[in-house]
Design an enzyme around this catalytic site. Sequence first.
Site, PDB file in Angstrom:
ATOM      1  N   LYS A   1      -7.598   8.117  -0.718  1.00 11.52           N
ATOM      2  CA  LYS A   1      -9.070   8.385  -0.160  1.00 11.52           C
ATOM      3  C   LYS A   1      -9.560   9.514  -0.816  1.00 11.52           C
ATOM      4  O   LYS A   1      -9.761  10.619  -0.331  1.00 11.52           O
ATOM      5  CB  LYS A   1      -8.965   8.611   1.261  1.00 11.52           C
ATOM      6  CG  LYS A   1      -8.342   7.630   2.068  1.00 11.52           C
ATOM      7  CD  LYS A   1      -8.566   7.657   3.577  1.00 11.52           C
ATOM      8  CE  LYS A   1      -7.987   6.591   4.323  1.00 11.52           C
ATOM      9  NZ  LYS A   1      -6.509   6.218   4.310  1.00 11.52           N
TER      10      LYS A   1
ATOM     11  N   THR B   1     -11.453   5.647  11.366  1.00 17.91           N
ATOM     12  CA  THR B   1     -11.334   5.093  12.954  1.00 17.91           C
ATOM     13  C   THR B   1     -10.964   5.848  13.657  1.00 17.91           C
ATOM     14  O   THR B   1     -11.172   5.720  14.976  1.00 17.91           O
ATOM     15  CB  THR B   1     -10.509   3.773  12.795  1.00 17.91           C
ATOM     16  OG1 THR B   1      -9.340   3.887  12.093  1.00 17.91           O
ATOM     17  CG2 THR B   1     -11.151   2.277  12.120  1.00 17.91           C
TER      18      THR B   1
ATOM     19  N   LYS C   1       0.855  -1.053  -0.090  1.00 18.87           N
ATOM     20  CA  LYS C   1      -0.064  -0.044   0.000  1.00 18.87           C
ATOM     21  C   LYS C   1       0.987   1.216   0.176  1.00 18.87           C
ATOM     22  O   LYS C   1       1.840   1.420   0.827  1.00 18.87           O
ATOM     23  CB  LYS C   1      -1.029   0.130   1.263  1.00 18.87           C
ATOM     24  CG  LYS C   1      -1.825   1.130   1.367  1.00 18.87           C
ATOM     25  CD  LYS C   1      -2.982   1.136   2.490  1.00 18.87           C
ATOM     26  CE  LYS C   1      -2.447   1.730   3.701  1.00 18.87           C
ATOM     27  NZ  LYS C   1      -2.180   2.970   3.827  1.00 18.87           N
TER      28      LYS C   1
ATOM     29  N   ASP D   1     -14.426  14.567  -3.397  1.00 20.87           N
ATOM     30  CA  ASP D   1     -14.517  15.827  -4.063  1.00 20.87           C
ATOM     31  C   ASP D   1     -15.886  15.745  -4.804  1.00 20.87           C
ATOM     32  O   ASP D   1     -16.413  14.768  -4.695  1.00 20.87           O
ATOM     33  CB  ASP D   1     -13.114  15.862  -5.013  1.00 20.87           C
ATOM     34  CG  ASP D   1     -12.822  17.525  -4.870  1.00 20.87           C
ATOM     35  OD1 ASP D   1     -13.633  18.216  -5.430  1.00 20.87           O
ATOM     36  OD2 ASP D   1     -11.575  17.904  -4.953  1.00 20.87           O
TER      37      ASP D   1
ATOM     38  N   ASP E   1      -3.732   4.228  -1.432  1.00 17.17           N
ATOM     39  CA  ASP E   1      -4.548   4.841  -0.790  1.00 17.17           C
ATOM     40  C   ASP E   1      -4.767   6.241  -0.555  1.00 17.17           C
ATOM     41  O   ASP E   1      -3.943   6.990   0.488  1.00 17.17           O
ATOM     42  CB  ASP E   1      -4.119   3.831   0.674  1.00 17.17           C
ATOM     43  CG  ASP E   1      -4.829   4.463   1.774  1.00 17.17           C
ATOM     44  OD1 ASP E   1      -6.012   5.186   1.873  1.00 17.17           O
ATOM     45  OD2 ASP E   1      -4.273   4.326   3.095  1.00 17.17           O
TER      46      ASP E   1
ATOM     47  N   ARG F   1       3.766  -1.550  10.544  1.00 20.05           N
ATOM     48  CA  ARG F   1       4.659  -1.615  11.389  1.00 20.05           C
ATOM     49  C   ARG F   1       5.084  -3.021  11.716  1.00 20.05           C
ATOM     50  O   ARG F   1       6.188  -3.521  11.902  1.00 20.05           O
ATOM     51  CB  ARG F   1       4.826  -0.808  12.554  1.00 20.05           C
ATOM     52  CG  ARG F   1       4.891   0.672  11.909  1.00 20.05           C
ATOM     53  CD  ARG F   1       4.340   1.572  12.929  1.00 20.05           C
ATOM     54  NE  ARG F   1       2.756   1.781  12.889  1.00 20.05           N
ATOM     55  CZ  ARG F   1       2.153   2.381  13.671  1.00 20.05           C
ATOM     56  NH1 ARG F   1       2.567   3.173  14.544  1.00 20.05           N
ATOM     57  NH2 ARG F   1       0.921   2.343  13.762  1.00 20.05           N
TER      58      ARG F   1
HETATM   59  O1  C5P Z   1       1.497   0.237  10.768  1.00 20.97           O
HETATM   60  P1  C5P Z   1       0.119  -0.029  10.806  1.00 20.97           P
HETATM   61  O2  C5P Z   1      -0.169  -1.492  10.768  1.00 20.97           O
HETATM   62  O3  C5P Z   1      -0.334   0.368  12.013  1.00 20.97           O
HETATM   63  O4  C5P Z   1      -0.324   0.574   9.629  1.00 20.97           O
HETATM   64  C1  C5P Z   1      -1.672   0.580   9.288  1.00 20.97           C
HETATM   65  C2  C5P Z   1      -1.946   1.316   7.788  1.00 20.97           C
HETATM   66  O5  C5P Z   1      -3.402   1.236   7.585  1.00 20.97           O
HETATM   67  C3  C5P Z   1      -1.240   2.415   7.767  1.00 20.97           C
HETATM   68  O6  C5P Z   1      -1.120   2.975   6.623  1.00 20.97           O
HETATM   69  C4  C5P Z   1      -2.651   3.402   8.289  1.00 20.97           C
HETATM   70  O7  C5P Z   1      -2.729   4.698   7.746  1.00 20.97           O
HETATM   71  C5  C5P Z   1      -3.598   2.819   7.664  1.00 20.97           C
HETATM   72  N1  C5P Z   1      -5.054   2.807   8.242  1.00 20.97           N
HETATM   73  C6  C5P Z   1      -5.358   2.764   9.516  1.00 20.97           C
HETATM   74  N2  C5P Z   1      -6.551   2.719  10.320  1.00 20.97           N
HETATM   75  C7  C5P Z   1      -7.695   3.379   9.134  1.00 20.97           C
HETATM   76  C8  C5P Z   1      -7.440   3.424   7.780  1.00 20.97           C
HETATM   77  C9  C5P Z   1      -6.005   3.263   7.359  1.00 20.97           C
HETATM   78  O8  C5P Z   1      -4.554   2.319  10.559  1.00 20.97           O
HETATM   79  N3  C5P Z   1      -8.804   3.478   9.660  1.00 20.97           N
END
Ligand code: C5P
Length: 237
Positions: free
Chosen positions: A64, A121, A35, A67, A62, A212
């Site tokens: 999003k 979220t 992503k 508009d 991603d 991560r």
């Molecule tokens: O490092 P981690 O597993 O937390 O990364 C989650 C990814 O999903 C990040 O790119 C974050 O921006 C994305 N994301 C999220 N929660 C959302 C929408 C997207 O963590 N509601």
Amino acid sequence: MNDTDPAIIVALDFSSLDQALAIADALDPASCRVKIGKELFTRVGPQSVRALHLRGFDVFLDLKFHDIPNTVAAACRAAADLGVWMLNVHASGGRAMLHAAADAVTTLESPPLLVAVTVLTSLDSVALHEVGVKNKVDEQVIQLATLAESCGLDGVVCSPLEIAGLRQNVDSTFNLVTPGVRPTGSSSNDQNRIATPAEAMRSGANYLVIGRPITRAAVPNDALAEIRLECSNARSR
Ligand code: C5P
């Protein structure tokens, strides 16, 4: 979906292409997708997508989009022209915008998957009320997901805790893409409402966005392999 359709989407949340490619080069493109989000794309641009395609990865772009319909349709077409595998828009852009986005990509020869963000979220009921939404978060998620489905979108991005409720309200072919996934024993980082990969798969997720726990692991491909195993065990139960 099966093991040849990798369910894991690795979030390459980096500020430089070198950092993103260093992790990508440590991963097997047959075992995951990747992503690209707003930071990397804003800094590096379409070159980031091309570099990952050259390495054999499917890319979820991603950005999003949110508009007026004409602008979102043009942005979706531009993303599709990059050959991305998945892209997203905000469902709260409304029916006309969602139809325009779907129409822009579904007529293409190899259309990308088009998914919608329902309620971020980071928003709770108080924050929703402040922007004029009277529904509770879970009601608003279902309302926006069913709207997106009725407009021809392929799925939604949702929190792991929303999957089970959504599965009862959308078709079984509608894709649920879930961030906030943490393997047992790994740090939650700044994620609050989390689930393990097995829990997310069992409740009906199709794709898991994981950053991560993989990108900061000592051996990213080993972390990926463990999560894949957990997912395939959960599916076979
Ligand atoms: O490092 P981690 O597993 O937390 O990364 C989650 C990814 O999903 C990040 O790119 C974050 O921006 C994305 N994301 C999220 N929660 C959302 C929408 C997207 O963590 N509601």
